[in-house]
Write a protein that holds these residues in place. Structure first.
Motif, short mmCIF file in Angstrom:
data_model
loop_
_atom_site.label_atom_id
_atom_site.label_comp_id
_atom_site.label_asym_id
_atom_site.label_seq_id
_atom_site.Cartn_x
_atom_site.Cartn_y
_atom_site.Cartn_z
N ILE A 145 30.56 39.54 36.00
CA ILE A 145 29.32 40.20 35.59
C ILE A 145 29.64 41.18 34.47
O ILE A 145 30.64 41.91 34.56
N GLY A 176 41.17 47.45 40.14
CA GLY A 176 39.74 47.24 40.36
C GLY A 176 38.95 46.78 39.14
O GLY A 176 37.72 46.71 39.18
N THR A 177 39.63 46.44 38.05
CA THR A 177 38.90 46.03 36.85
C THR A 177 38.63 44.53 36.82
O THR A 177 38.02 44.02 35.88
N GLY A 178 39.10 43.79 37.83
CA GLY A 178 38.78 42.37 37.90
C GLY A 178 39.91 41.45 37.47
O GLY A 178 39.66 40.32 37.06
N LYS A 179 41.15 41.90 37.60
CA LYS A 179 42.27 41.05 37.19
C LYS A 179 42.40 39.83 38.12
O LYS A 179 42.57 38.71 37.64
N ASP A 180 42.29 40.05 39.42
CA ASP A 180 42.37 38.91 40.36
C ASP A 180 41.25 37.91 40.06
O ASP A 180 41.47 36.70 40.02
N LEU A 181 40.07 38.46 39.88
CA LEU A 181 38.92 37.61 39.60
C LEU A 181 39.16 36.79 38.33
O LEU A 181 38.96 35.57 38.30
N TYR A 330 25.50 43.92 43.35
CA TYR A 330 25.98 44.17 44.70
C TYR A 330 24.84 44.50 45.67
O TYR A 330 24.93 44.19 46.85
N ARG A 363 35.85 47.81 42.00
CA ARG A 363 36.08 47.86 43.45
C ARG A 363 35.43 49.11 44.04
O ARG A 363 34.77 49.04 45.08
N LYS A 366 31.60 48.79 43.99
CA LYS A 366 31.17 47.88 45.04
C LYS A 366 31.15 48.60 46.39
O LYS A 366 30.17 48.51 47.15
N1 ADP Z 1 33.23 41.83 36.07
C1 ADP Z 1 33.10 41.67 37.38
N2 ADP Z 1 32.01 41.07 37.89
C2 ADP Z 1 31.85 40.93 39.22
N3 ADP Z 1 32.72 41.36 40.12
C3 ADP Z 1 33.84 41.96 39.69
C4 ADP Z 1 34.08 42.15 38.30
N4 ADP Z 1 35.27 42.76 38.17
C5 ADP Z 1 35.74 42.96 39.41
N5 ADP Z 1 34.89 42.48 40.33
C6 ADP Z 1 35.04 42.57 41.80
O1 ADP Z 1 35.65 43.83 42.06
C7 ADP Z 1 36.64 43.72 43.09
C8 ADP Z 1 37.98 44.11 42.55
O2 ADP Z 1 38.39 43.20 41.55
P1 ADP Z 1 39.88 42.62 41.45
O3 ADP Z 1 39.82 41.37 40.68
O4 ADP Z 1 40.51 42.56 42.79
O5 ADP Z 1 40.56 43.79 40.59
P2 ADP Z 1 42.08 44.06 40.23
O6 ADP Z 1 42.84 42.81 40.55
O7 ADP Z 1 42.06 44.36 38.76
O8 ADP Z 1 42.51 45.24 41.04
C9 ADP Z 1 36.58 42.29 43.56
O9 ADP Z 1 35.71 42.22 44.66
C10 ADP Z 1 35.99 41.54 42.36
O10 ADP Z 1 35.31 40.40 42.78
#
Ligand code: ADP
Ligand code: MG
Length: 450
Positions: A145, A176-181, A330, A363, A366
């Motif tokens: 998103i 929490g910036t979405g690296k896993d995602l 969310y 994160r 959320k």
């Molecule tokens: N751009 C985004 N849009 C929707 N959800 C996101 C986004 N970025 C992160 N999230 C959600 O936020 C949470 C943390 O993301 P995560 O990928 O685990 O971060 P990181 O690996 O950088 O610590 C997860 O639940 C992920 O799905």
């Protein structure tokens, strides 16, 4: 399920006939072809699951038909039959994707067992593919998103990265910036989507365990190695390995990882054979690797290898309106999960969400929405429901070694709060966790009346 369809491609009439009889007895639907032309016709029209293919046909070579079949649908299983077997042809056939190979004359009962096994394999293969497809749904590009310029350009970059399935990717960005995602989105939108996605958090394991997790080990390689174990690099063949917190990889493993990145080959712990696999590495870190390199904690050569394609996930505070977009996303999601019907976030709450620094990024946001939804009673989330957020900012304030001018800082904060609230004293007070009298007193004290 309807009964599987077997196509028999065989020019010898008698053999074709006995195969048809045996296959029908087993309950399969049977199609027949006497040469390459007829075989191609059937393949173009019918839902064939398995092909029994003669190596030598009057008008074609079995291998070339095999290649056509595999190009058309890699799930169709092919068993080759030949009267002139040689090691070379067998090797060629298996390489071209044949399931197995039968020498003529063969025993019909055995052939039926082989057919049964082959069909079971296709069924499983299709099932795995269907499961993976379902699993990948949440990882479409839309799952990320964000409409802010920073996110739009990141999504554009991720599309390019996904489309080049061999490139190593380094995802950087705060927690929490979405690296896993992003790693999953890359995998599930690449040619590797049908292959496995394997991940490991490099900081979570001891050096020895991490090494055997990545590279596997031979039996007896160390005290606990009771059995041979395949590592993630092997298991992820034709897929993606996600190395999270790669900045925490111990030095000795950095060398091994570098070698793997350079040659795509490695040895199991205690092994003597080089194994080669086809995997893409996506690595992630919230550390500043530049600095780790300068500090001598991370190998420079490995850093360069990893950062062929660096992708920096922007922190929440650089994403402007995305905060509200994500918050609403969310809200929808927790409405479903908690069977709630929250309709909106009131303007004051929205303002507060936008003004937060969000050190824990998406994160944290959320979690904040989740908490607010649990606290809220009506259909609107108010600033009060997010109240709990207020203290989060002073937790990461560190008093500088030289100290600060407290009055000056206080004045700056009051000025910023007033600017942000457009001069509204009540709102400014809320931003600072004060009541109106407390802020009025400071406005007077610092002479900020206009
Ligand atoms: N751009 C985004 N849009 C929707 N959800 C996101 C986004 N970025 C992160 N999230 C959600 O936020 C949470 C943390 O993301 P995560 O990928 O685990 O971060 P990181 O690996 O950088 O610590 C997860 O639940 C992920 O799905
Ligand atoms: Mg992570």
């Amino acid at each position: 399920m309807t009964s599987p369809t077997v196509l028999v491609v065989e020019d010898e009439k008698l053999l074709r006939w006995s195969l048809r009889e045996a296959l029908s007895d087993e309950g399969y639907a049977v199609l027949e072809a006497a040469d390459g032309r007829e075989a191609r016709q059937h393949l173009g029209e019918d839902g064939v699951d398995l092909v029994l293919l003669d190596m030598r046909l009057p008008d074609a070579d079995g291998l070339s038909i095999l290649k056509d079949i595999k190009e058309r649908d890699p799930d169709i299983v092919v068993i080759l039959m030949t009267a002139y077997s040689s090691i070379e042809t067998a090797v060629q056939a298996i390489k071209a994707g044949a399931f197995d190979y039968a020498d003529k004359p063969f025993d019909m009962d055995r052939m039926m067992v082989l057919v049964g096994k082959a069909l079971e394999t296709t069924r499983l293969r299709r099932e795995v593919r269907a499961l993976r497809a379902r699993e990948s749904e949440p990882y479409a590009f839309d799952a990320i998103i964000g409409e802010s310029p920073a996110m739009v350009s990141i999504k554009r970059l991720l599309r390019k990265v996904a489309a080049s399935p061999a490139t190593t990717v380094l995802l950087t960005g705060e927690s929490g910036t979405g690296k896993d995602l992003a790693a999953k989105v890359i995998h599930y939108n690449s040619d590797r989507a049908g292959g496995p996605f394997m991940n490991v958090t490099c900081s979570a394991l001891t050096e020895t365990l991490l090494e055997s997790e990545l590279f596997g080990h031979e039996q007896g390689a160390f005290t606990d190695a009771k059995k041979r174990k395949q590592g993630l690099f092997e298991l992820a063949h034709q897929g993606t390995v996600y190395l999270d917190e790669v900045g925490e990889i111990p030095q000795s493993l950095q060398v091994k990882l570098l070698r793997f990145l350079e040659e795509r080959s490695f040895r199991r712990v205690g092994g003597t054979r080089d194994l080669t696999v086809d995997v893409r590495i996506v690595a992630a870190t919230n550390r500043n690797l530049d600095r780790a390199v300068q500090a001598g904690e991370f190998r420079e050569d490995l850093y360069y290898r990893l950062s062929v394609m660096p992708v920096r996930m922007p922190p929440m505070r650089e994403r402007g309106e995305d905060v509200l977009l994500l918050a609403r996303h969310y809200v929808d999601r927790f409405n479903r999960e908690f069977r709630r019907d929250v309709q909106q976030i009131d303007p004051e709450a929205a303002e507060r969400l936008t003004a937060q620094r969000w050190p824990g990024n998406v994160r944290e946001l959320k979690n904040a929405v989740e908490r607010a939804m649990l606290l809220a009673e009506g259909q609107t989330l108010s600033a009060d429901d997010f109240q709990i957020l207020a203290p989060s900012m002073d937790t990461d304030f560190r008093l500088p070694p030289a100290g600060i001018d407290f009055e000056q800082l206080e004045k700056q904060l009051v000025i910023q709060a007033l600017q942000r609230s457009g001069g509204n004293q009540t709102k400014a007070a809320k931003l600072l966790g004060m009541n109106r009298d407390q802020i009025r007193y400071r406005i007077e004290k610092f002479g900020l009346t206009d």
